[in-house]
Design a protein around this motif. Sequence first.
Motif: not given
Length: 458
Positions: A93-106
């Motif tokens: 619903a948020s559409g944020w998951v891809p960015l958040l997974l990228g941030l978790l990694y970086e």
Amino acid sequence: MATDAKRPKIDDEKCVLEPLKNFLLWCDSVKLTLSDKVYLSKEGTAAEYGMMAREDIEEGHVLFSIPREILLHHGTTKVKKVLEEGKKSLESASGWVPLLLGLLYEYTCPQSYWKPYLSLWPDFRTLDQPMFWSEEERDKLLKGTGIPEAVQTDLKKLQDEYNNIALPFMKSHPDLWDTEKHTLELYKSLVAFVMAYSFQEPVEDEDEEEEKEPNPPMMVPMADMLNHVSKHNANLEYTPECLKMVSVRHIEKGEEVFNTYGQMANWQLLHMYGFAEPFPTNSNDTADIQMSSVYKAAVQAAQSEADQRLLVDKWNMLCEMEIVGEKGVFIFGQSGSLTYSELYTTLKVLCMPLQDFEEFCENEGWEEDEEGEEDDKMEQALSFAGLKGLPAEWKCLLHAAAALTLDSYSEDVEADRKRLEDQDALAELSSRERRALHVRYAQKSILQRLQQLTKPTS
């Protein structure tokens, strides 16, 4: 006219700490250009970091320019290929998951390209949105503002998102993510980080009839160092090659450079970003009245059981027309109602005589010539300048609904007003208490004005 920006210069201020120096060196290496007329600082700014004018700056000056290659989002992170391959399973619903997974990694990768940027937030302790407050503290300080309910929704959604989407995806890629390290707690901090610091590029309206999905959020190094005020002096511009922060008016030497996060009320600023503008400086402040409170006020004013049954029919009709909803709100700003079309229709229907309502139902709403209660007429009628001209019955409903809303706060408006006016008492408040006070009083002052303007004359 806009002028060419130059490479970042590291300021000699003693207040500039090592992470900030490293960040500026990184900016230099990635060709992020910063004007000589500004510098980053931790002194004299509205928050931990900010940008100050080193000398007078003319309108239209490019304060800094950011190459698109250094923006951090799901399409630039080192794990972009994996995210792209799994994008169907990452929808939310948020559409944020891809960015958040990228941030978790970086954020946890020592060799990350963005390490000097992300190191500005070594533990996210500077983030202090109400989602980090205890439930007891939220209820005590923010009851009635709408924030506790919004935070509860946020926390539930992010926990579900992490457990049902992010966690299974990370477990399927143990070479990139470690669930012992990439925990729900870190995910929550990164959600707050995205809330407070991300940007969304505006969608180009090529076809007005076709409503496009909003662009996903992205992290924009340097732009997120600027603080916000409603009367800002700089604005972010988007071009195919880069993003530019440009001054929108003359800025004096020693003045802080402020961006805008949009037309946001104090309760929105506190909820999303963790700060509030001191009352009464936020010209975008608003107060909400639950749609159900207007209905409740009408029920309380009903003279008989027949009147109450009629109100049930009227309310059901408004719900069917999608004018009102169970969790909907009527919004009031500094000059009056911002949801004037919905409010005008609601008041008109609730106060209709039986015969008019029966005709209304037969016509399945307004007749064509009536559909057109003109927008400007409704806006004027429900502005603070026009409220006194409303029918007495309409004013009674608004007056009672405002009273019900004011009663939902922990303390009355006068108690908050006295705190704001007593500088010694204000200085003794904690940062959270002070921010909450500015949010509460801004809302209450709008509601109190609405009450005063709709007060019965007899």
